[in-house]
Design a protein around this motif. Structure first.
Motif, PDB file in Angstrom:
ATOM      1  N   VAL A 372      18.418   5.383   3.553  1.00 56.63           N
ATOM      2  CA  VAL A 372      17.474   5.897   4.545  1.00 56.63           C
ATOM      3  C   VAL A 372      16.089   5.913   3.909  1.00 56.63           C
ATOM      4  CG1 VAL A 372      16.729   7.885   5.902  1.00 56.63           C
ATOM      5  CG2 VAL A 372      19.156   7.287   5.809  1.00 56.63           C
ATOM      6  N   ILE A 373      15.169   5.164   4.508  1.00 59.79           N
ATOM      7  CA  ILE A 373      13.775   5.144   4.047  1.00 59.79           C
ATOM      8  C   ILE A 373      13.029   6.263   4.774  1.00 59.79           C
ATOM      9  CG2 ILE A 373      11.669   3.782   3.830  1.00 59.79           C
ATOM     10  CD1 ILE A 373      13.505   1.281   4.222  1.00 59.79           C
ATOM     11  N   ALA A 374      12.555   7.239   4.039  1.00 57.81           N
ATOM     12  CA  ALA A 374      11.828   8.372   4.616  1.00 57.81           C
ATOM     13  C   ALA A 374      10.568   8.615   3.792  1.00 57.81           C
ATOM     14  CB  ALA A 374      12.716   9.614   4.652  1.00 57.81           C
ATOM     15  N   ALA A 375       9.784   7.545   3.614  1.00 52.31           N
ATOM     16  CA  ALA A 375       8.646   7.570   2.696  1.00 52.31           C
ATOM     17  C   ALA A 375       7.417   8.264   3.265  1.00 52.31           C
ATOM     18  CB  ALA A 375       8.289   6.137   2.279  1.00 52.31           C
ATOM     19  N   GLY A 376       7.421   8.587   4.548  1.00 50.95           N
ATOM     20  CA  GLY A 376       6.324   9.355   5.119  1.00 50.95           C
ATOM     21  C   GLY A 376       5.090   8.528   5.405  1.00 50.95           C
ATOM     22  N   ALA A 377       3.943   9.214   5.480  1.00 53.00           N
ATOM     23  CA  ALA A 377       2.669   8.564   5.810  1.00 53.00           C
ATOM     24  C   ALA A 377       1.582   9.137   4.918  1.00 53.00           C
ATOM     25  CB  ALA A 377       2.334   8.764   7.289  1.00 53.00           C
ATOM     26  N   GLU A 378       0.426   8.507   4.966  1.00 49.47           N
ATOM     27  CA  GLU A 378      -0.718   8.941   4.180  1.00 49.47           C
ATOM     28  C   GLU A 378      -1.973   8.820   5.032  1.00 49.47           C
ATOM     29  OE1 GLU A 378      -0.624   6.331   0.880  1.00 49.47           O
ATOM     30  OE2 GLU A 378      -1.068   4.535   2.054  1.00 49.47           O
ATOM     31  N   PRO A 379      -3.051   9.510   4.656  1.00 50.38           N
ATOM     32  CA  PRO A 379      -4.279   9.437   5.461  1.00 50.38           C
ATOM     33  C   PRO A 379      -4.805   8.008   5.565  1.00 50.38           C
ATOM     34  CG  PRO A 379      -4.389  11.275   3.933  1.00 50.38           C
ATOM     35  CD  PRO A 379      -3.169  10.484   3.551  1.00 50.38           C
ATOM     36  N   LEU A 380      -5.283   7.672   6.744  1.00 50.90           N
ATOM     37  CA  LEU A 380      -5.924   6.380   6.969  1.00 50.90           C
ATOM     38  C   LEU A 380      -7.391   6.503   6.570  1.00 50.90           C
ATOM     39  CD1 LEU A 380      -5.759   3.507   8.208  1.00 50.90           C
ATOM     40  CD2 LEU A 380      -6.342   4.548  10.403  1.00 50.90           C
ATOM     41  N   VAL A 381      -7.839   5.660   5.674  1.00 45.07           N
ATOM     42  CA  VAL A 381      -9.218   5.702   5.192  1.00 45.07           C
ATOM     43  C   VAL A 381      -9.939   4.454   5.698  1.00 45.07           C
ATOM     44  CG1 VAL A 381     -10.719   5.780   3.168  1.00 45.07           C
ATOM     45  CG2 VAL A 381      -8.516   6.986   3.149  1.00 45.07           C
ATOM     46  N   LYS A 507      -1.311   6.614   8.270  1.00 44.35           N
ATOM     47  CA  LYS A 507      -0.584   5.344   8.309  1.00 44.35           C
ATOM     48  C   LYS A 507       0.693   5.457   7.490  1.00 44.35           C
ATOM     49  CE  LYS A 507      -3.088   3.329   4.364  1.00 44.35           C
ATOM     50  NZ  LYS A 507      -3.857   2.171   3.872  1.00 44.35           N
ATOM     51  N   ALA A 508       1.721   4.743   7.928  1.00 44.33           N
ATOM     52  CA  ALA A 508       3.018   4.783   7.244  1.00 44.33           C
ATOM     53  C   ALA A 508       2.901   4.185   5.846  1.00 44.33           C
ATOM     54  CB  ALA A 508       4.055   4.023   8.059  1.00 44.33           C
ATOM     55  N   ARG A 509       3.648   4.748   4.909  1.00 51.96           N
ATOM     56  CA  ARG A 509       3.714   4.202   3.549  1.00 51.96           C
ATOM     57  C   ARG A 509       4.725   3.049   3.552  1.00 51.96           C
ATOM     58  NH1 ARG A 509       3.791   9.951   2.116  1.00 51.96           N
ATOM     59  NH2 ARG A 509       1.771  10.529   1.225  1.00 51.96           N
ATOM     60  N   LEU A 510       4.217   1.826   3.451  1.00 52.86           N
ATOM     61  CA  LEU A 510       5.073   0.650   3.608  1.00 52.86           C
ATOM     62  C   LEU A 510       5.164  -0.210   2.364  1.00 52.86           C
ATOM     63  CD1 LEU A 510       3.816  -0.448   7.153  1.00 52.86           C
ATOM     64  CD2 LEU A 510       5.854   0.878   6.610  1.00 52.86           C
ATOM     65  N   THR A 511       4.287   0.005   1.393  1.00 50.79           N
ATOM     66  CA  THR A 511       4.259  -0.864   0.221  1.00 50.79           C
ATOM     67  C   THR A 511       4.856  -0.159  -0.995  1.00 50.79           C
ATOM     68  OG1 THR A 511       2.009  -0.129  -0.320  1.00 50.79           O
ATOM     69  CG2 THR A 511       2.227  -2.090   1.067  1.00 50.79           C
TER      70      THR A 511
END
Length: 715
Positions: A372-381, A507-511
């Motif tokens: 299960v990928i539950a990496a969350g998100a981070e502020p969009l800059v 934005k989602a943490r995808l990398t």
């Protein structure tokens, strides 16, 4: 007029059927008795007989009256297998389509309006796989075809799809009955054709598309996994990446069902909500609200006073609050629950293998049945010239930065007019900062209705925030005095600041997790199916990284579906349910919502009516000097079903819970009105809103009759 014509035609046909007793001509005995006469007519004028037969078949099928089986036998007896099958195939499909269209025009709007929320899953499934479902039903004659016609008319399946799927699906059954008709003399009763064995064979045949779908799914899965070597044994049943709300709930559920689960977190347990979002921001908002009440104590008959405080102490309290809640999300607690917690960064090496670079410098490689990928998100800059050099802050970084300061920055610019930006702007303004909130759109809280957005703006300005909507950030000049330069309809303007907070979204943490190498599709989020699975059926995503909502409670909600499907999907999988999603913006007054609002109802062409109850009419709101706001409820015209609710006011987030419960369990406003609410409470606003709806739908004619009855009783 179209509905009147269709209804009238159907009614005339059905009345004629019963008044003229036409059913007597469509029995097996009648067909045998008239077979010789019909054969003679066919020899004399075959075109007329074929045309008449075709027309009668179409009409009977369109009217959904009995007789199709007898006519199908007659086609075999009159025209033979080849011609009979051709005639019946087209006549039955055309008639079925006419019945389908009649049902659609007469009933679909009413049914969808009344039961739209409950039918949403069915509608989505039909839009996606309608031809497949219909074809399967047509293969099994134990399902009455007339019922299939009428029910499919209530769904969004396209007419052409209905027609060709029906013609193909009914073809085999048509051949069987037409062929039986060539031996009409030997048939004593209909069950000689449709014996239990034959029906069982058809039912088995109807399962073939499902079997085919499963086989195609298996082939697809095999193709997806083709380049990977699957382990023979697995170290874990589940590995969860990320210890925010979605990750914590996923690992908790796995541990509770005795699965062997590993939870990997590179940073702080509890994720964004505990450390950077929900918890610290609400602690800040509480301190700011108390300061505002002190400043305006005259509203409560007290002496107003400018609040005196230590900014360092305020920030210290925020971190104390985080520390008090942190044990609930700690490594120790989850280890005690049976979760193997590893502090480090996880990378998915292949569909069953996760490599972990531990924070202590070591590495681990674990195999697992599911992930299960539950990496969350981070502020969009945003890519804004001069922003990097400005020392900008985000909702993630401001807490530790401000905790190191003895004094609050005097001038603060907040970029963003959404919930996060609005909450932070109002809180810091109430603590005494000169706050400018910048939004490039025409209003704050753009997802809310215009009247809600205006109330939010009024609240910001009352708190001392300078609100600049319709202003787009152009650059930051980092001279002796840092300034944000903006463009607007009136030209370029600028504002000086000591601190700038970027709150334009997340934005989602995808990398960094190996998704690219595996070919897991990402857009703004990880792309998943209805079950939260990625292209790999054993890899799931939940929470902010999966979308479509970025709320802690939604992340926890998704985590249940992701973890249960990951662990037990071989037996049954559950589609994630987003029918009732609430959220709250914690400005003062709060803005809380569930379901659709007026803006969305108009965009989606959803018929609706609006009922509003203003809080200035609520006794408790008057007593608390908290009369700004309202309860707004959307319902279908004339129907007691809740489409959506927006509440603006003190404790709106708590007040909303009653409507969330009602919508989840299909309860209407009559039920809320019939529920006793403690007096005097803010919750009575919900009951009074229901009362407003009831008053607007009072049975006026009945009330007039009742009035006359009472007049008569008085003599």
């Amino acid at each position: 007029m179209k509905r009147v014509i269709i209804a009238g035609s159907l009614l005339l046909g059905i009345v004629a059927w019963f008044l003229l007793d036409l059913g007597q001509y469509l029995t097996l005995d009648a067909l045998k008795a008239q077979q010789a006469a019909i054969d003679g007519l066919y020899r004399d004028d075959p075109l007329l007989v074929v045309a008449s037969f075709f027309a009668v078949y179409v009409v009977l099928t369109a009217l959904s009256v009995p007789g199709a089986v007898i006519l199908t036998l007659a086609a075999g007896a009159l025209f033979g297998v080849a011609a009979g099958t051709l005639i019946v195939s087209f006549a039955s499909s055309i008639g079925a389509t006419l019945a389908f269209l009649a049902s659609r025009h007469l009933f679909r709007d009413a049914v969808q309006s009344r039961f739209g929320a409950r039918l949403r899953r069915i509608n989505d499934g039909v839009e996606r796989d309608g031809a497949f479902y219909l074809f399967s039903l047509r293969l099994v004659p134990i399902f009455p075809f007339f019922a299939v016609n009428l029910l499919m008319g209530l769904t969004p399946i396209r007419t052409w799809t209905f027609y060709w799927a029906s013609q193909m699906g009914m073809l085999l059954g048509t051949i069987v009955y037409v062929n039986a008709g060539t031996q009409l003399a030997r048939i004593e009763q209909l069950r000689d054709i449709a014996s239990p064995g034959v029906l069982a064979s058809f039912a088995a045949l109807g399962l073939l598309p499902w079997l085919g779908k499963w086989i195609m799914g298996a082939i697809k899965r095999r193709k997806v996994y083709a380049r990977w070597q699957r382990p023979r044994t697995f170290d874990r049943n589940l590995i969860v990446i990320g210890a925010g709300a979605a990750g914590l709930v996923s690992s908790y559920i796995a541990a509770m069902v005795k699965a062997k689960v590993t939870l990997v977190e590179a940073s702080k347990m509890g994720g964004d909500c505990l450390n950077y979002g929900c918890v610290p921001s609400k602690a800040l908002i509480k301190s700011a609200r108390i300061a505002e009440q002190m400043r305006h104590a005259e509203r409560y008959g007290l002496e107003s006073a400018e609040p005196r405080f230590s900014f360092k102490a305020v920030m210290g309290r925020i971190h104390d609050v985080i520390a008090q809640i942190a044990p609930n999300d700690s490594v120790e607690r989850y280890t005690g629950l049976g979760v193997d917690v590893i502090q480090g960064h996880a990378t998915i090496a292949d569909p069953w293998t996760v490599e972990i670079a531990c924070n202590d410098g070591s590495t681990r490689r674990l195999t697992t049945r599911a992930i299960v990928i539950a990496a969350g998100a981070e502020p969009l800059v945003p890519d804004l010239p001069g922003l990097t050099e400005s020392g900008y802050l985000t909702s993630d970084t401001l807490w530790e930065e401000f905790a190191r300061r003895d004094e609050m920055p005097r001038r603060i610019v907040v970029l963003g007019g959404g919930p996060i930006g609005s909450e932070l702007a109002q809180a810091f303004a109430r603590l005494g900062a000169e706050v400018t909130q910048v939004e490039r759109g025409e209003r704050l809280l753009p997802r809310e209705d215009a009247d809600v957005a205006q109330l939010a703006r009024d609240a910001q300005e009352r708190s001392g925030v300078t609100v600049l909507t319709g202003h787009e950030a152009v650059r930051i000049d980092n001279d002796a005095e840092r300034r944000l330069v903006m463009s607007s309809q009136d030209g370029d303007v600028s504002v000086a600041f000591d601190a700038i907070i970027v709150a334009v979204g997340r934005k989602a943490r995808l990398t960094g997790y190996g998704l690219e190498a595996l070919g897991i599709e990402t857009e703004r989020t990880v792309v998943t199916d209805d079950y939260l699975a990625t292209v790999y059926p054993n890899i799931y995503a939940a929470g902010d990284v999966a979308g479509p909502y970025q709320f802690t409670h939604t992340a926890a909600h998704q985590a249940w579906f992701a973890s249960v499907n990951a662990l037990f999907g071989q037996f049954r999988r559950f589609k994630a349910d987003y029918r009732v999603i609430p959220w709250t913006t914690f400005i003062d007054p709060e803005v809380a919502r569930v379901g659709i609002n007026e803006q969305e109802a108009r965009e989606q062409n959803v018929p609706h009516e609006v009922t509003t109850f203003a809080l200035h009419d609520l006794d408790r709101a008057v007593a608390d000097s908290a009369t700004r706001g309202f309860v707004k409820v959307l319902t279908p015209p004339g129907k007691d079903r809740i489409l959506g609710v927006t509440i603006v006011g003190e404790h709106a987030g708590e007040l909303l819970a009653e409507y969330v419960l009602a919508m989840t369990h299909g309860l209407g406003l009559n039920k809320i009105m019939g529920t006793i609410h403690t007096y005097p409470t803010m919750a009575e606003a919900n009951k009074y809103a229901a009362g407003e709806w009831k008053k607007n739908h009072a049975p006026e004619r009945l009330l007039k009759l009742v009035g006359r009855y009472h007049d008569w009783r008085r003599g």
